[in-house]
Design an enzyme around this catalytic site. Structure first.
Site, PDB file in Angstrom:
ATOM      1  N   LYS A  42       0.759  -1.307  -0.007  1.00 19.04           N
ATOM      2  CA  LYS A  42      -0.018   0.032  -0.167  1.00 19.04           C
ATOM      3  C   LYS A  42       1.045   1.429   0.009  1.00 19.04           C
ATOM      4  O   LYS A  42       1.702   1.347   0.867  1.00 19.04           O
ATOM      5  CB  LYS A  42      -0.803  -0.099   1.260  1.00 19.04           C
ATOM      6  CG  LYS A  42      -1.912   0.836   1.350  1.00 19.04           C
ATOM      7  CD  LYS A  42      -2.852   0.540   2.293  1.00 19.04           C
ATOM      8  CE  LYS A  42      -3.738   1.867   2.832  1.00 19.04           C
ATOM      9  NZ  LYS A  42      -4.214   1.907   4.347  1.00 19.04           N
ATOM     10  N   ARG A  96     -15.744   3.468  15.342  1.00 17.97           N
ATOM     11  CA  ARG A  96     -16.276   4.954  14.941  1.00 17.97           C
ATOM     12  C   ARG A  96     -18.001   4.747  14.825  1.00 17.97           C
ATOM     13  O   ARG A  96     -18.654   5.862  15.196  1.00 17.97           O
ATOM     14  CB  ARG A  96     -15.763   5.507  13.917  1.00 17.97           C
ATOM     15  CG  ARG A  96     -14.345   5.640  13.822  1.00 17.97           C
ATOM     16  CD  ARG A  96     -13.532   6.125  12.705  1.00 17.97           C
ATOM     17  NE  ARG A  96     -13.718   4.981  11.577  1.00 17.97           N
ATOM     18  CZ  ARG A  96     -13.450   4.736  10.573  1.00 17.97           C
ATOM     19  NH1 ARG A  96     -12.550   5.732   9.801  1.00 17.97           N
ATOM     20  NH2 ARG A  96     -13.597   3.911   9.622  1.00 17.97           N
TER      21      ARG A  96
HETATM   22  O1  LIG Z   1      -7.913   6.169  10.265  1.00 15.54           O
HETATM   23  C1  LIG Z   1      -8.582   5.231  10.051  1.00 15.54           C
HETATM   24  O2  LIG Z   1      -8.578   4.704   9.061  1.00 15.54           O
HETATM   25  C2  LIG Z   1      -9.514   4.703  11.093  1.00 15.54           C
HETATM   26  C3  LIG Z   1     -10.260   3.336  10.636  1.00 15.54           C
HETATM   27  C4  LIG Z   1     -11.009   2.902  11.572  1.00 15.54           C
HETATM   28  C5  LIG Z   1     -11.013   3.083  13.065  1.00 15.54           C
HETATM   29  N1  LIG Z   1     -11.691   2.753  14.087  1.00 15.54           N
HETATM   30  N2  LIG Z   1     -11.479   3.777  14.981  1.00 15.54           N
HETATM   31  C6  LIG Z   1     -10.656   4.607  14.778  1.00 15.54           C
HETATM   32 BR1  LIG Z   1     -10.019   5.785  15.617  1.00 15.54          BR
HETATM   33  C7  LIG Z   1     -10.381   4.285  13.171  1.00 15.54           C
HETATM   34  C8  LIG Z   1      -9.624   5.114  12.274  1.00 15.54           C
END
Ligand SMILES: O=C(O)c1ccc2[nH]nc(Br)c2c1
Ligand SMILES: O=C(O)c1ccc2[nH]nc(Br)c2c1
Length: 159
Positions: free
Chosen positions: A41, A90
């Protein structure tokens, strides 16, 4: 000694990441923030830069240390005496994928996964969205730690 890992790309670390890391640090003896070395990546920051930024923004947490790893996360866990992973959630949309990974990691090595619901202030946040907005000149101050904001602007100027 309860040692947990917070894995991720952290390209770059956001205030949402820091929210999860700080909450994990208040719950466990030690938190290892593990930066994924992903050769396939393309990332905006090198692994060293991502590790450096994380060390800078977590320097006030005595029980947090930052490492890097490649390959299977569970191998990193068993090699480092880590029995649990802490991930942020999130939104409900995060849960399906995280559930799949959590069940696989438990099957592979009996490594548990613990979830922290992120501060609603940051529930829309991801590294990729921050990079995209900043690329087009949008204001991402308040979404990433100050030292990261400066490095992000400088890096995007080079692109
Ligand atoms: O920055 C990301 O891609 C990402 C993804 C998934 C995520 N879950 N909780 C957090 Br904090 C978080 C951040
Ligand atoms: O940086 C990432 O890729 C990433 C992804 C997913 C994540 N969940 N919790 C955290 Br902290 C986190 C970080």
């Amino acid at each position: 000694m309860a040692r947990v890992v917070c894995p991720g790309s952290f390209d770059p670390v956001t205030n949402g990441h820091l929210d999860v890391i700080s909450r994990a640090a208040s719950l466990h003896d030690e938190v290892v923030v593990a930066v994924l070395i992903n050769i396939t990546k393309k990332s905006l920051f090198t692994t060293d830069e991502r590790v450096d930024m994380l060390r800078e923004v977590t320097k006030d947490y005595p029980n947090v240390r930052v490492e890097r790893f490649h390959g299977l996360l569970v191998n990193f866990c068993t090699d480092n005496g880590i029995h649990a992973i802490v991930k942020g959630l999130r939104a409900v949309s995060d849960f399906e994928y995280e559930m799949q990974m959590a069940q696989m990691n438990y099957r592979l090595a009996k490594v548990e996964t613990l979830f922290v619901t992120t501060n609603p202030t940051y529930s829309f946040l991801s590294s990729s969205l921050v990079k995209e907005i900043a690329t087009y000149g949008g204001d991402v101050s308040g979404l990433v730690p100050e030292p990261v904001l400066g490095r992000l602007k400088a890096r995007l100027k080079e692109e």
